[in-house]
Design a protein around this motif. Structure first.
Motif, PDB file in Angstrom:
ATOM      1  N   GLU A  22      41.621  55.313  24.645  1.00 37.82           N
ATOM      2  CA  GLU A  22      43.048  55.658  24.675  1.00 37.82           C
ATOM      3  C   GLU A  22      43.340  56.750  25.705  1.00 37.82           C
ATOM      4  O   GLU A  22      44.466  56.913  26.142  1.00 37.82           O
ATOM      5  CB  GLU A  22      43.474  56.208  23.300  1.00 37.82           C
ATOM      6  CG  GLU A  22      43.456  55.193  22.191  1.00 37.82           C
ATOM      7  CD  GLU A  22      44.774  54.448  22.077  1.00 37.82           C
ATOM      8  OE1 GLU A  22      45.808  55.104  21.863  1.00 37.82           O
ATOM      9  OE2 GLU A  22      44.763  53.223  22.225  1.00 37.82           O
ATOM     10  N   ASP A  23      42.294  57.540  26.043  1.00 33.97           N
ATOM     11  CA  ASP A  23      42.494  58.663  26.958  1.00 33.97           C
ATOM     12  C   ASP A  23      42.110  58.319  28.399  1.00 33.97           C
ATOM     13  O   ASP A  23      42.071  59.183  29.263  1.00 33.97           O
ATOM     14  CB  ASP A  23      41.721  59.892  26.477  1.00 33.97           C
ATOM     15  CG  ASP A  23      40.223  59.634  26.339  1.00 33.97           C
ATOM     16  OD1 ASP A  23      39.794  58.451  26.419  1.00 33.97           O
ATOM     17  OD2 ASP A  23      39.480  60.601  26.143  1.00 33.97           O
ATOM     18  N   PHE A  24      41.837  57.020  28.665  1.00 28.80           N
ATOM     19  CA  PHE A  24      41.529  56.609  30.034  1.00 28.80           C
ATOM     20  C   PHE A  24      42.726  56.921  30.926  1.00 28.80           C
ATOM     21  O   PHE A  24      43.871  56.655  30.566  1.00 28.80           O
ATOM     22  CB  PHE A  24      41.220  55.108  30.108  1.00 28.80           C
ATOM     23  CG  PHE A  24      40.927  54.644  31.516  1.00 28.80           C
ATOM     24  CD1 PHE A  24      39.649  54.751  32.032  1.00 28.80           C
ATOM     25  CD2 PHE A  24      41.938  54.160  32.337  1.00 28.80           C
ATOM     26  CE1 PHE A  24      39.381  54.358  33.344  1.00 28.80           C
ATOM     27  CE2 PHE A  24      41.678  53.771  33.643  1.00 28.80           C
ATOM     28  CZ  PHE A  24      40.390  53.875  34.145  1.00 28.80           C
ATOM     29  N   ARG A  25      42.461  57.486  32.097  1.00 29.43           N
ATOM     30  CA  ARG A  25      43.539  57.866  33.017  1.00 29.43           C
ATOM     31  C   ARG A  25      43.696  56.852  34.144  1.00 29.43           C
ATOM     32  O   ARG A  25      42.787  56.669  34.944  1.00 29.43           O
ATOM     33  CB  ARG A  25      43.256  59.246  33.613  1.00 29.43           C
ATOM     34  CG  ARG A  25      43.268  60.331  32.563  1.00 29.43           C
ATOM     35  CD  ARG A  25      42.963  61.690  33.153  1.00 29.43           C
ATOM     36  NE  ARG A  25      43.064  62.706  32.107  1.00 29.43           N
ATOM     37  CZ  ARG A  25      43.189  64.005  32.352  1.00 29.43           C
ATOM     38  NH1 ARG A  25      43.230  64.449  33.599  1.00 29.43           N
ATOM     39  NH2 ARG A  25      43.278  64.856  31.360  1.00 29.43           N
ATOM     40  N   TRP A  26      44.869  56.215  34.165  1.00 23.30           N
ATOM     41  CA  TRP A  26      45.228  55.310  35.268  1.00 23.30           C
ATOM     42  C   TRP A  26      45.936  56.171  36.300  1.00 23.30           C
ATOM     43  O   TRP A  26      47.073  56.590  36.080  1.00 23.30           O
ATOM     44  CB  TRP A  26      46.170  54.209  34.772  1.00 23.30           C
ATOM     45  CG  TRP A  26      45.592  53.334  33.709  1.00 23.30           C
ATOM     46  CD1 TRP A  26      45.725  53.483  32.354  1.00 23.30           C
ATOM     47  CD2 TRP A  26      44.777  52.171  33.906  1.00 23.30           C
ATOM     48  NE1 TRP A  26      45.043  52.486  31.712  1.00 23.30           N
ATOM     49  CE2 TRP A  26      44.447  51.663  32.626  1.00 23.30           C
ATOM     50  CE3 TRP A  26      44.298  51.506  35.040  1.00 23.30           C
ATOM     51  CZ2 TRP A  26      43.665  50.528  32.450  1.00 23.30           C
ATOM     52  CZ3 TRP A  26      43.514  50.376  34.867  1.00 23.30           C
ATOM     53  CH2 TRP A  26      43.203  49.899  33.588  1.00 23.30           C
TER      54      TRP A  26
END
Length: 159
Positions: A22-26
């Motif tokens: 959920e905390d993956f940064r695009w």
């Protein structure tokens, strides 16, 4: 409208390359659909983020006011569209995520840390893969083979 981010890479002995968590940064550069202003800095979107839309119309991953024209724009990550990039996708463009864009349009993408993948034969997990250099390699102890992700490139497509 919906805009898909397509990835293309050469995979060596690796599969299921994906944005992890959920905390993956695009990391994106965004353009205002009203005045055409493009953000100078990389901005990131995360699934866990949510901001309210004006007038109680729900929420979006990111809501921001354009510095130039003051218009409120938003962009949403469509979580159900996040897909892994697999061994059979190697060297082909594949949509790995879609964004719902209201006044903001992504014009550039910079892959950084937070990707995960696994050994194509062994299933060995590889976590926290950083694709900032557009190339990544490691070694799979189980198969005694080198693994890698090379020539990472992208494009945006209207969905």
């Amino acid at each position: 409208g919906r805009i898909g981010l397509q990835l293309r890479a050469t995979l060596e002995n690796i599969t299921r390359l994906r944005a992890e968590g959920e905390d993956f940064r695009w990391y994106l550069k965004l353009k205002c659909g009203n005045c055409g202003e493009v953000s100078e800095k990389w901005q990131y979107l995360r699934l866990m983020d949510s901001a309210p839309l004006k007038g109680g119309r729900g929420s979006a991953t990111m809501v921001q006011k354009c510095k130039l024209c003051s218009r409120e724009n938003s962009i949403d990550i469509l979580s159900q569209t996040i897909k892994p990039y697999n061994a059979e996708d190697s060297e082909k463009f594949k949509t790995i995520v879609e964004f719902e864009c209201r006044g903001l349009e992504p014009v550039d993408f910079q892959p950084q840390a937070g990707f995960a993948a696994e050994g194509a034969e062994s299933g060995t997990p590889f976590n926290d893969i950083n694709l900032l250099e557009k190339d990544w390699n490691d070694y799979d102890e189980k198969t005694k083979e080198s693994v890698g992700i090379y020539e990472v490139t992208h494009k945006f497509v209207k969905c």
